[in-house]
Scaffold this motif. Structure first.
Motif, PDB file in Angstrom:
ATOM      1  N   MET A   1       0.829  -1.174   0.000  1.00 34.35           N
ATOM      2  CA  MET A   1       0.000   0.000   0.000  1.00 34.35           C
ATOM      3  C   MET A   1       0.875   1.239   0.000  1.00 34.35           C
ATOM      4  N   CYS A   2       0.364   2.304  -0.573  1.00 34.16           N
ATOM      5  CA  CYS A   2       1.071   3.573  -0.612  1.00 34.16           C
ATOM      6  C   CYS A   2       0.260   4.603   0.171  1.00 34.16           C
ATOM      7  N   VAL A   3       0.952   5.385   0.993  1.00 37.41           N
ATOM      8  CA  VAL A   3       0.307   6.457   1.766  1.00 37.41           C
ATOM      9  C   VAL A   3       1.117   7.729   1.547  1.00 37.41           C
TER      10      VAL A   3
ATOM     11  N   LYS B   1      -0.180   3.017  10.588  1.00 38.72           N
ATOM     12  CA  LYS B   1      -0.189   2.106  11.739  1.00 38.72           C
ATOM     13  C   LYS B   1      -1.173   0.958  11.527  1.00 38.72           C
ATOM     14  N   LEU B   2      -2.377   1.267  11.081  1.00 37.37           N
ATOM     15  CA  LEU B   2      -3.390   0.224  10.846  1.00 37.37           C
ATOM     16  C   LEU B   2      -2.975  -0.728   9.728  1.00 37.37           C
ATOM     17  N   LEU B   3      -2.430  -0.183   8.656  1.00 41.86           N
ATOM     18  CA  LEU B   3      -1.982  -1.044   7.559  1.00 41.86           C
ATOM     19  C   LEU B   3      -0.876  -1.988   8.009  1.00 41.86           C
ATOM     20  N   LEU B   4       0.078  -1.481   8.773  1.00 42.08           N
ATOM     21  CA  LEU B   4       1.147  -2.340   9.294  1.00 42.08           C
ATOM     22  C   LEU B   4       0.590  -3.402  10.234  1.00 42.08           C
TER      23      LEU B   4
ATOM     24  N   THR C   1       2.665  -4.262   3.575  1.00 43.71           N
ATOM     25  CA  THR C   1       3.890  -3.511   3.344  1.00 43.71           C
ATOM     26  C   THR C   1       3.456  -2.127   2.907  1.00 43.71           C
ATOM     27  N   VAL C   2       4.073  -1.100   3.476  1.00 43.74           N
ATOM     28  CA  VAL C   2       3.649   0.274   3.216  1.00 43.74           C
ATOM     29  C   VAL C   2       4.807   1.083   2.644  1.00 43.74           C
ATOM     30  N   LYS C   3       4.530   1.736   1.517  1.00 47.09           N
ATOM     31  CA  LYS C   3       5.442   2.726   0.952  1.00 47.09           C
ATOM     32  C   LYS C   3       4.842   4.079   1.291  1.00 47.09           C
TER      33      LYS C   3
ATOM     34  N   ALA D   1       7.293  -1.636  11.296  1.00 43.52           N
ATOM     35  CA  ALA D   1       7.932  -0.651  10.424  1.00 43.52           C
ATOM     36  C   ALA D   1       9.312  -1.109   9.951  1.00 43.52           C
ATOM     37  N   LYS D   2      10.036  -1.749  10.819  1.00 42.46           N
ATOM     38  CA  LYS D   2      11.402  -2.165  10.460  1.00 42.46           C
ATOM     39  C   LYS D   2      11.401  -3.079   9.233  1.00 42.46           C
ATOM     40  N   ASP D   3      10.414  -3.944   9.139  1.00 40.67           N
ATOM     41  CA  ASP D   3      10.367  -4.924   8.050  1.00 40.67           C
ATOM     42  C   ASP D   3       9.466  -4.521   6.892  1.00 40.67           C
TER      43      ASP D   3
END
Length: 83
Positions: free
Chosen positions: A1-3, A16-19, A24-26, A47-49
């Protein structure tokens, strides 16, 4: 996902919710190296991964291209565009 604008208050909660749900968040931020505006993102569980921060500027053509590449959904200031 992209934010986009991930260092903002609402986008932070979205990241935070997506993680938490295993995505995986970009995320775009003004300055990915500026700890003052990114430490709250980098400290999130997962977040680290699964969090990647990118510098992007809406006034620079193409600066969002590497961020949304390969993403299943894009959240633009919390406006969802899902593919």
């Amino acid at each position: 996902m992209c934010v986009t604008g991930a260092s903002g208050y609402i986008a932070l909660w979205l990241v935070k919710l997506l993680l938490q749900h295993g995505y995986t968040v970009k995320a775009s931020v003004d300055n990915p190296n500026g700890l003052k505006k990114t430490e709250h993102l980098l400290g999130l569980n997962g977040a680290k991964d699964r969090l990647q921060l990118f510098k992007a500027n809406i006034l620079e053509e193409g600066s969002f291209d590497p961020i949304d590449e390969g993403c299943a959904g894009v959240f633009l200031h919390c406006l969802a565009l899902l593919s």
